[in-house]
Each structure stands twice: as structure tokens, then as C-alpha cells.
Design a protein around this motif. Structure first.
Motif, PDB file in Angstrom:
ATOM      1  N   ALA A  50       1.155  -1.504  -0.309  1.00 52.61           N
ATOM      2  CA  ALA A  50       0.103   0.112   0.017  1.00 52.61           C
ATOM      3  C   ALA A  50       0.915   1.233   0.388  1.00 52.61           C
ATOM      4  CB  ALA A  50      -0.752  -0.290   1.260  1.00 52.61           C
ATOM      5  N   THR A  51       0.384   2.290   0.139  1.00 50.22           N
ATOM      6  CA  THR A  51       0.714   3.763   0.038  1.00 50.22           C
ATOM      7  C   THR A  51      -0.074   4.762   0.732  1.00 50.22           C
ATOM      8  OG1 THR A  51       0.234   3.617  -2.361  1.00 50.22           O
ATOM      9  CG2 THR A  51       1.205   5.588  -1.534  1.00 50.22           C
ATOM     10  N   GLU A  52       1.617   5.023   1.582  1.00 51.05           N
ATOM     11  CA  GLU A  52       1.075   6.105   2.361  1.00 51.05           C
ATOM     12  C   GLU A  52       1.131   7.211   1.862  1.00 51.05           C
ATOM     13  OE1 GLU A  52       4.142   5.041   1.921  1.00 51.05           O
ATOM     14  OE2 GLU A  52       5.704   6.857   2.419  1.00 51.05           O
ATOM     15  N   LYS A  53      -0.371   8.144   2.767  1.00 49.81           N
ATOM     16  CA  LYS A  53      -0.863   9.433   2.618  1.00 49.81           C
ATOM     17  C   LYS A  53      -0.925  10.466   3.507  1.00 49.81           C
ATOM     18  CE  LYS A  53      -1.901   9.108  -1.696  1.00 49.81           C
ATOM     19  NZ  LYS A  53      -1.069  10.457  -2.406  1.00 49.81           N
ATOM     20  N   LEU A  54       0.230  10.675   3.901  1.00 51.50           N
ATOM     21  CA  LEU A  54       0.462  12.114   4.871  1.00 51.50           C
ATOM     22  C   LEU A  54      -0.307  13.331   5.408  1.00 51.50           C
ATOM     23  CD1 LEU A  54       4.524  10.858   4.575  1.00 51.50           C
ATOM     24  CD2 LEU A  54       2.793   9.710   5.758  1.00 51.50           C
ATOM     25  N   VAL A  55      -0.407  13.198   6.663  1.00 52.84           N
ATOM     26  CA  VAL A  55      -0.939  14.709   7.239  1.00 52.84           C
ATOM     27  C   VAL A  55      -0.543  15.141   8.174  1.00 52.84           C
ATOM     28  CG1 VAL A  55      -2.510  16.028   8.281  1.00 52.84           C
ATOM     29  CG2 VAL A  55      -3.382  13.716   6.548  1.00 52.84           C
ATOM     30  N   ARG A  56       0.804  16.693   7.401  1.00 54.35           N
ATOM     31  CA  ARG A  56       1.663  16.372   9.154  1.00 54.35           C
ATOM     32  C   ARG A  56       0.975  17.410  10.105  1.00 54.35           C
ATOM     33  NH1 ARG A  56       6.870  18.839   6.574  1.00 54.35           N
ATOM     34  NH2 ARG A  56       6.914  16.782   6.027  1.00 54.35           N
ATOM     35  N   LEU A  57       1.133  17.279  11.523  1.00 57.17           N
ATOM     36  CA  LEU A  57       0.832  18.493  12.343  1.00 57.17           C
ATOM     37  C   LEU A  57       2.705  18.961  12.786  1.00 57.17           C
ATOM     38  CD1 LEU A  57      -0.477  15.997  14.597  1.00 57.17           C
ATOM     39  CD2 LEU A  57      -2.063  17.094  13.139  1.00 57.17           C
ATOM     40  N   GLU A  58       1.913  19.754  12.851  1.00 55.19           N
ATOM     41  CA  GLU A  58       3.597  20.650  13.503  1.00 55.19           C
ATOM     42  C   GLU A  58       3.769  20.912  14.933  1.00 55.19           C
ATOM     43  OE1 GLU A  58       5.466  21.973  11.183  1.00 55.19           O
ATOM     44  OE2 GLU A  58       4.944  21.819   9.218  1.00 55.19           O
ATOM     45  N   PRO A  59       5.128  20.964  14.956  1.00 56.54           N
ATOM     46  CA  PRO A  59       5.036  21.533  16.869  1.00 56.54           C
ATOM     47  C   PRO A  59       4.942  23.450  16.570  1.00 56.54           C
ATOM     48  CG  PRO A  59       7.466  21.581  15.928  1.00 56.54           C
ATOM     49  CD  PRO A  59       6.365  20.121  14.828  1.00 56.54           C
ATOM     50  N   PRO A  60       4.502  23.559  17.250  1.00 60.57           N
ATOM     51  CA  PRO A  60       3.961  23.574  19.008  1.00 60.57           C
ATOM     52  C   PRO A  60       3.173  23.530  19.384  1.00 60.57           C
ATOM     53  CG  PRO A  60       4.924  26.006  18.941  1.00 60.57           C
ATOM     54  CD  PRO A  60       4.992  25.501  17.564  1.00 60.57           C
ATOM     55  N   HIS A  61       2.247  23.330  18.242  1.00 58.92           N
ATOM     56  CA  HIS A  61       0.754  23.495  18.940  1.00 58.92           C
ATOM     57  C   HIS A  61      -0.419  21.578  18.074  1.00 58.92           C
ATOM     58  CE1 HIS A  61       1.188  26.330  21.453  1.00 58.92           C
ATOM     59  NE2 HIS A  61       0.985  27.360  19.954  1.00 58.92           N
ATOM     60  N   TRP A  62       0.504  21.442  17.245  1.00 59.08           N
ATOM     61  CA  TRP A  62       0.184  20.275  15.953  1.00 59.08           C
ATOM     62  C   TRP A  62      -1.709  20.014  16.144  1.00 59.08           C
ATOM     63  CZ3 TRP A  62       5.514  18.092  16.069  1.00 59.08           C
ATOM     64  CH2 TRP A  62       5.591  17.725  17.622  1.00 59.08           C
ATOM     65  N   ARG A  63      -1.481  21.340  15.490  1.00 58.49           N
ATOM     66  CA  ARG A  63      -3.518  21.654  15.361  1.00 58.49           C
ATOM     67  C   ARG A  63      -3.303  20.366  13.848  1.00 58.49           C
ATOM     68  NH1 ARG A  63      -2.292  27.148  16.350  1.00 58.49           N
ATOM     69  NH2 ARG A  63      -2.728  27.727  18.171  1.00 58.49           N
ATOM     70  N   LEU A  64      -4.442  20.423  14.052  1.00 61.65           N
ATOM     71  CA  LEU A  64      -4.952  19.691  13.323  1.00 61.65           C
ATOM     72  C   LEU A  64      -5.464  20.361  11.875  1.00 61.65           C
ATOM     73  CD1 LEU A  64      -6.570  15.772  12.626  1.00 61.65           C
ATOM     74  CD2 LEU A  64      -8.812  17.046  12.942  1.00 61.65           C
TER      75      LEU A  64
ATOM     76  N   PHE B 147      15.422  25.847  26.244  1.00 61.65           N
ATOM     77  CA  PHE B 147      14.153  25.314  26.217  1.00 61.65           C
ATOM     78  C   PHE B 147      13.488  26.052  25.453  1.00 61.65           C
ATOM     79  CE2 PHE B 147      17.785  21.723  26.350  1.00 61.65           C
ATOM     80  CZ  PHE B 147      18.002  21.332  25.322  1.00 61.65           C
ATOM     81  N   GLU B 148      12.856  25.671  24.486  1.00 61.47           N
ATOM     82  CA  GLU B 148      11.494  26.126  24.474  1.00 61.47           C
ATOM     83  C   GLU B 148      10.754  25.065  24.328  1.00 61.47           C
ATOM     84  OE1 GLU B 148      10.322  28.715  21.142  1.00 61.47           O
ATOM     85  OE2 GLU B 148      11.324  30.537  23.018  1.00 61.47           O
ATOM     86  N   THR B 149       9.587  24.327  25.198  1.00 62.36           N
ATOM     87  CA  THR B 149       8.879  23.902  25.162  1.00 62.36           C
ATOM     88  C   THR B 149       7.110  23.229  24.354  1.00 62.36           C
ATOM     89  OG1 THR B 149       7.545  23.453  27.123  1.00 62.36           O
ATOM     90  CG2 THR B 149      10.182  22.232  27.198  1.00 62.36           C
ATOM     91  N   ALA B 150       7.300  22.299  23.471  1.00 63.52           N
ATOM     92  CA  ALA B 150       5.516  22.525  22.614  1.00 63.52           C
ATOM     93  C   ALA B 150       5.048  21.510  23.999  1.00 63.52           C
ATOM     94  CB  ALA B 150       5.789  20.767  21.901  1.00 63.52           C
ATOM     95  N   ASP B 151       3.462  21.490  23.043  1.00 60.14           N
ATOM     96  CA  ASP B 151       2.347  21.618  24.151  1.00 60.14           C
ATOM     97  C   ASP B 151       2.696  19.626  24.420  1.00 60.14           C
ATOM     98  OD1 ASP B 151       1.424  24.147  23.788  1.00 60.14           O
ATOM     99  OD2 ASP B 151      -0.281  23.586  22.703  1.00 60.14           O
ATOM    100  N   CYS B 152       2.238  19.493  25.593  1.00 61.18           N
ATOM    101  CA  CYS B 152       2.135  17.945  25.479  1.00 61.18           C
ATOM    102  C   CYS B 152       1.416  17.299  26.702  1.00 61.18           C
ATOM    103  CB  CYS B 152       3.394  17.549  26.242  1.00 61.18           C
ATOM    104  SG  CYS B 152       3.602  16.033  26.679  1.00 61.18           S
ATOM    105  N   GLY B 153      -0.121  16.571  26.197  1.00 61.43           N
ATOM    106  CA  GLY B 153      -0.636  15.922  27.006  1.00 61.43           C
ATOM    107  C   GLY B 153      -0.942  14.823  27.040  1.00 61.43           C
ATOM    108  N   GLY B 154       0.332  13.865  27.158  1.00 62.05           N
ATOM    109  CA  GLY B 154       0.230  12.936  26.803  1.00 62.05           C
ATOM    110  C   GLY B 154       1.305  12.207  26.460  1.00 62.05           C
ATOM    111  N   THR B 155       1.665  11.249  26.888  1.00 62.47           N
ATOM    112  CA  THR B 155       2.905   9.768  26.132  1.00 62.47           C
ATOM    113  C   THR B 155       3.516  10.245  27.246  1.00 62.47           C
ATOM    114  OG1 THR B 155       4.326  11.392  25.352  1.00 62.47           O
ATOM    115  CG2 THR B 155       2.091   9.875  23.490  1.00 62.47           C
ATOM    116  N   TYR B 156       4.970   9.980  26.978  1.00 64.21           N
ATOM    117  CA  TYR B 156       5.988   9.650  27.841  1.00 64.21           C
ATOM    118  C   TYR B 156       7.052  11.254  27.202  1.00 64.21           C
ATOM    119  CZ  TYR B 156       6.370   4.528  29.203  1.00 64.21           C
ATOM    120  OH  TYR B 156       5.794   3.160  29.196  1.00 64.21           O
TER     121      TYR B 156
END
Ligand code: PMP
Ligand code: GLN
Length: 385
Positions: A133-147, A307-316
Motif C-alpha cells: 500500500a501507499t501512505e498519505k501523510l498529513v502533517r502536524l506541526e509543533p508546538p501546538h500540533w493542530r489538526l 529550551f522552548e517546549t511544545a504542548d504535551c497532553g500525554g505519552t512519555y
């Protein structure tokens, strides 16, 4: 000699292995690869030890031991009010990695397209491509990772077989909101496709944000494959026990892939994970709140270093922009530099994008003892101070 498989030979060694090897070589504090430096819950390990001593230690059933499959179904009911038939809708795999591979191999045909969000976990694209199959990529950008909704809609076509959604998202730390999930669900229904949902960080969510499985949205129950990992839920990443929930017909096909990938998973670990999934609410609440404190500890420390940190609402993971430190180079240069010169390892965020992703962010892992985080920050402060 004839050439080996061209799809797989085109990929390098994963960034996690590369950075961990570099960390060992330079004896750095390794905040690169995502693994806790603790040893997981004592009672869960004790169950595994007990189950290892008593028989049976032979092949468990291909779909997983009944206790664990029942526990997966009960966990889905308890946390998300999902009614799951354990016998036809659950399967145990060797890690979420195998669940992902089995789901992709089970659902995809050559010529299909799969929609994925960047930044993305590194096992997705190789398997999508190996399945033809082929990937179709949709990019999220730091620092807010908006959809980006318009880009997302444009990524779907009549050839879309599935979307692969990772929430909470590694490495971004983004937790998709209900409104965002509704947009995704609308597109999945409109294009009559599947959603493979990597929810390994389902219990590592902060600031009171809810983790919402896409599977719980109207019309999504039959279309979603929901994947979890004992590695993350019990801070035992070496165990490689994953579990999947999907509608019976979908699961049956994915099980065909699983039977030829690993067939089964060590029985003692399955019994221990079954016990773990039944742990009381306090366990789950403190998993998230302890991890949130660690995020805050690292965020404060990195901010003090500059450093300037990006939004982080979950994960490690916490992503940090290193440009304010005056470092002129790529994120790969930066992660190499701090490993060798400061004794701290992180992972370049561009490794999670195919091409042309942001190159000024480093991903730091915070699922570590406080002393480990403090030591990393002290070393960075000394180096950049
Ligand atoms: N998906 C994501 C987003 C991950 O971060 C990981 C962790 N390595 C996995 C899947 C794989 O999980 P497992 O170790 O259970 O295979
Ligand atoms: N999930 C972990 C991370 O993102 C690493 C997994 C691996 O090493 N394959 O760092």
C-alpha cells in the motif's frame, strides 16, 4: 546474489536503536528511546514469576489465553463502556508492534492507500509499504500540533483502505479531542474505510484530558481496530504483550496475519497482564499523575536551561525547540552533540517525518526516576550555562 526485499532494505536502523547505542557508547543519560528506568509494578511481576514456575509453559492458544482476552474485554467496558465479546473480538499479540503489523497485513491490498499523521511512530510506514500500500501523510506541526482539517480531508480518496490514528500521539504528546475525532470519524464513514487505532498510551494522559477511543464514536464500532500495550500500561516495555479489539469479521482476518507472524505470546506474561488489567482505579490514576509530575519536572528543567517546549497532553515524551540556546545545526546534529558533549541523549524529531519535517526540535523521554531527569537537566544546564 539476488537482491533482498527492496522495501525493507531501503530503511535504516531505527532511530531508537541508533540513539540508545550512542548513549551507551558515551555513558550519557538516555532520554532518547522511550522506556521507564523503573521495574514495573511488583505484583504484576510476581504474577509473571509465579506463572512461569507452574505449568503450562507450552504454546498458549493462538488468540491469547482466555483470562487475558476476558480482561481486555472487561477493561474496554470499565474505561470506555465498550461491550466486547472476548471470544470473537479480542486477540493477544507480541506487543502492539505485532498488532499493528497484523492489522495492516490483514486489511491492506496492493494499491490501497493509508492515511497517517506525521510525526509518526517508525514502524508504520515500512509495514504499510511492505503490504503493497501507499501512505498519505498529513502533517502536524509543533508546538501546538493542530489538526489541519482541509489537508486531512484531501488525503482521503476512493483508494483509502484505512487511517492509522495514534492517540495519545508519539512523539508529539498530542491527545486528539472529541471534536477532532468526530472529523476523523466523518471521513472514515464517508470513505467507507477502517481505522487502525494505536492507543498504547491510553492511560498516560495529563491535565484531566480524556482519552477517547475512536471506536466509541457513533458508527465507528465496526470500523475500528483498537490496540493497547502492556508495555506502556504497566511500565514494562520489554514484555511485548499487546492486545487488540475489533469486530468479529475484521478480527478474524487480522488473526490470519497474526497466526503467521508470531502465532502466540509467552503464557506467563499473558497471565500477569490479565491480572494487571484488573488493578484498581488507584493504579491507573497514579500512573497518569506520576507521569504528569515527571513531564512537569522535565518541562521546568528544560525551560530553565533555555529550551522552548511544545504542548504535551500525554505519552512519555516532551519535545523541545533548541534554537533559543543558540545552537545552529539540525536536530540530528543537536542530539549527537548533547550526547557526546553534555552526556544527555534525546531523539531528533525529524526522524518521525518522512521529509522536510521540523528540524529544530528534540524529543526527550520523561518516564524516568526524578534523579535521572534532574541529572539530565543539570548536565544540560552545565553545558549550555
Ligand atoms: N506504538 C507506539 C506509538 C509506541 O510508542 C510504541 C512503543 N514502543 C508501540 C506502538 C509499540 O508497543 P510494543 O512495545 O507493545 O510493541
Ligand atoms: N516506543 C519507543 C519510543 O518511541 C521505542 C520503541 C522502540 O525502541 N522500538 O521511543
Amino acid at each position: 546474489m539476488k537482491q533482498p526485499n527492496s522495501v525493507l532494505s531501503a530503511f535504516g536502523t531505527t532511530v531508537f536503536e541508533v540513539m540508545s547505542r550512542l548513549a551507551i557508547e558515551h555513558k550519557s543519560v538516555n532520554l532518547g528511546q522511550g522506556f521507564p528506568d523503573g521495574n514495573g509494578p511488583d505484583d504484576v511481576r510476581a504474577k509473571a514469576a509465579e506463572a512461569l514456575e507452574g505449568p503450562p509453559n507450552q504454546y498458549p492458544p493462538m488468540m491469547g489465553v482466555p483470562e487475558l482476552r476476558q480482561a481486555v474485554a472487561a477493561h474496554g467496558k470499565r474505561f470506555y463502556d465498550l461491550d466486547i465479546d472476548w471470544e470473537t473480538e479480542t486477540m493477544v499479540t507480541s506487543g502492539a508492534t505485532e498488532s499493528l503489523a497484523a492489522a495492516l497485513f490483514g486489511l491492506l491490498e496492493p494499491g490501497d492507500e493509508v492515511v497517517l499523521f506525521e510525526p509518526l511512530y517508525d514502524s508504520y510506514i515500512p509495514i504499510v509499504r511492505r503490504a503493497g500500500a501507499t501512505e498519505k501523510l498529513v502533517r502536524l506541526e509543533p508546538p501546538h500540533w493542530r489538526l489541519p482539517e482541509a489537508e486531512l480531508a484531501a488525503a482521503f480518496s476512493s483508494r483509502t483502505k484505512a487511517i492509522l490514528l495514534n492517540t495519545p500521539l508519539n512523539p508529539a504528546g498530542k491527545v486528539f479531542t472529541r471534536a477532532e475525532l468526530e472529523v476523523i470519524a466523518g471521513l472514515v464513514k464517508q470513505h467507507d474505510c477502517y481505522a487502525i487505532c494505536d492507543e498504547v498510551y491510553e492511560h498516560i494522559v495529563f491535565d484531566g484530558l480524556p482519552h477517547i477511543p475512536l471506536m466509541t464514536l457513533p458508527g465507528m464500532r465496526e470500523r475500528c481496530v483498537r490496540i493497547g500495550s502492556a508495555g506502556k500500561t504497566f511500565s514494562l516495555t520489554g514484555w511485548k504483550v499487546g492486545y487488540m479489539t475489533a469486530a468479529p469479521e475484521v478480527l478474524a482476518t487480522i488473526a490470519k496475519a497474526h497466526q503467521f507472524l508470531t502465532f502466540t505470546t509467552p503464557p506467563n506474561l499473558q497471565h500477569a497482564v490479565a491480572f494487571g488489567l484488573g488493578k484498581d482505579d488507584a493504579y491507573y490514576t497514579s500512573l497518569a499523575s506520576d507521569m504528569q509530575k515527571k513531564r512537569d519536572r522535565l518541562k521546568d528543567g528544560l525551560s530553565k536551561v533555555g529550551f522552548e517546549t511544545a504542548d504535551c497532553g500525554g505519552t512519555y515524551f516532551l519535545n523541545a525547540d533548541f534554537r533559543p540556546l543558540g545552537f545552529n545545526g539540525t536536530d540530528e546534529d543537536f542530539c549527537h552533540h548533547i550526547t557526546v558533549e553534555a552526556g544527555v541523549t534525546a531523539v531528533p524529531v525529524s526522524a518521525f517525518y518522512q521529509e522536510g519535517g521540523p528540524s529544530h526540535f528534540a524529543r526527550f523521554c520523561f518516564c524516568k526516576e526524578d534523579a535521572t531527569l534532574d541529572e539530565a537537566v543539570a548536565r544540560l544546564a552545565k553545558h549550555f550555562g
